[in-house]
Design an enzyme around this catalytic site. Sequence first.
Site, PDB file in Angstrom:
ATOM      1  N   HIS A 202       0.728  -1.257  -0.064  1.00  0.00           N
ATOM      2  CA  HIS A 202       0.085  -0.077   0.204  1.00  0.00           C
ATOM      3  C   HIS A 202       0.928   1.268  -0.018  1.00  0.00           C
ATOM      4  CE1 HIS A 202      -3.156   2.790   2.245  1.00  0.00           C
ATOM      5  NE2 HIS A 202      -3.588   2.298   1.250  1.00  0.00           N
TER       6      HIS A 202
ATOM      7  N   GLU B 144       1.642  -0.309  -4.918  1.00  0.00           N
ATOM      8  CA  GLU B 144       0.350   0.262  -5.375  1.00  0.00           C
ATOM      9  C   GLU B 144       0.703   1.968  -5.417  1.00  0.00           C
ATOM     10  OE1 GLU B 144      -3.697   2.043  -3.526  1.00  0.00           O
ATOM     11  OE2 GLU B 144      -1.885   2.060  -2.426  1.00  0.00           O
TER      12      GLU B 144
ATOM     13  N   ASP C 295      -0.673   5.580  -5.952  1.00  0.00           N
ATOM     14  CA  ASP C 295      -1.930   6.396  -6.174  1.00  0.00           C
ATOM     15  C   ASP C 295      -1.341   7.590  -7.134  1.00  0.00           C
ATOM     16  OD1 ASP C 295      -3.325   5.197  -4.349  1.00  0.00           O
ATOM     17  OD2 ASP C 295      -2.767   6.568  -2.880  1.00  0.00           O
TER      18      ASP C 295
ATOM     19  N   HIS D 284      -0.562  10.622  -2.769  1.00  0.00           N
ATOM     20  CA  HIS D 284      -1.823  10.197  -1.817  1.00  0.00           C
ATOM     21  C   HIS D 284      -3.265  10.827  -2.333  1.00  0.00           C
ATOM     22  CE1 HIS D 284      -5.007   8.738   0.829  1.00  0.00           C
ATOM     23  NE2 HIS D 284      -4.673   9.758   1.684  1.00  0.00           N
TER      24      HIS D 284
ATOM     25  N   GLU E 272      16.543  -7.707 -12.139  1.00  0.00           N
ATOM     26  CA  GLU E 272      17.507  -8.290 -10.903  1.00  0.00           C
ATOM     27  C   GLU E 272      17.104  -9.390 -10.159  1.00  0.00           C
ATOM     28  OE1 GLU E 272      18.071  -6.344  -6.379  1.00  0.00           O
ATOM     29  OE2 GLU E 272      18.093  -5.285  -8.049  1.00  0.00           O
TER      30      GLU E 272
END
Length: 348
Positions: free
Chosen positions: A34, A61, A63, A76, A160
């Site tokens: 998150h 994730e 935003d 955010h 990698e």
Amino acid sequence: MARLFSRFVLKISLLFILASPAAISAQEMLVIAHRGASGERPEHTLAAYERAIDQGADYIEPDLVVTQDLHLVARHENELSDTTDVAEREEFADRRRTKTIDGTMVSGWFAEDFTLAELRTLRAKERLPGVRPGNARFDGLYPVPTFAEIVKLVRAKQAETGRTIGLYPELKHPTFLLQEAGIDSVDLLVTALREADLDDAEDAVFVQSFEVAPLRRLDRLIDARLVLLATPGKGPADEPALRYEDMLSPSGLAEVASYADAIGADLRLLLNPDGTPTRLIEAVQAAGLEVHAWTVRKENVFLPGPLRSSGGEAARGNVEALIGLLEAAGVDGYFTDDPAVSIKLRGR
């Protein structure tokens, strides 16, 4: 009620710990970092994303908001003062504005009023310094990353490590940006995914939004998997007559399944106060959709009362038990600020 919750958590925790590795693997939940490893680094920085990848997260994730000159960047919110040092920058004092975003009046500095070059002069800071003072040590070190840079990081880390690392972008306030600033963030993301060859159903990509019309457009334009986000007591900003609870009824889910592949659900929609699963998980999966829960965090302030430890809001609580509850409930994946905890549990 707290005693009942504690007993249920204890039972689930024991089952979770004692389950064989094969059983856990068979129903392995996706670990979605998150905003990166945001429990350890300021969120939405390349440092947070890289740390999450190194810890073994399946997806990261970002935003996404948009600059004045139409670059997708990771924040955010489009308001910048909570996560950057913009309020301390005298050269941008006259950029302060008040805007009504999705029905809420917000004052501050907004990404869509800055060019990318201007935004790059800002530095990220910890959004929750009272809860995560350790993260505040990194204030001022990291710039705001573009989506293109995040894709480049993922590609480099795949080379990698030799493993697939997924992207799970969220479009922030797409209808507001289109109507108020003339910025089509849906089109910008579609273009970016196509250019990166990440727009097919088999790609490790989920695109999420709280809004309906952007998801419907994305469904027509790309084959990447789509996620409707849902939280209790609210509804999509672009569909004021709808409430998420209605959209999560059997008939509502059938409609959502016509344009989305998963529901990203607030934990409160998935777990009852006593820790038992609600009926939503079964209903969503019966509609052919996945269930991704948000958000698992280790600090007391974010955990149910019975899972909190002594030591105040910033102290570490029993986040492992919460993960065990989600495992027992049968969710397909979950967002977490602390992917290292999840990957450690997965390895047991």
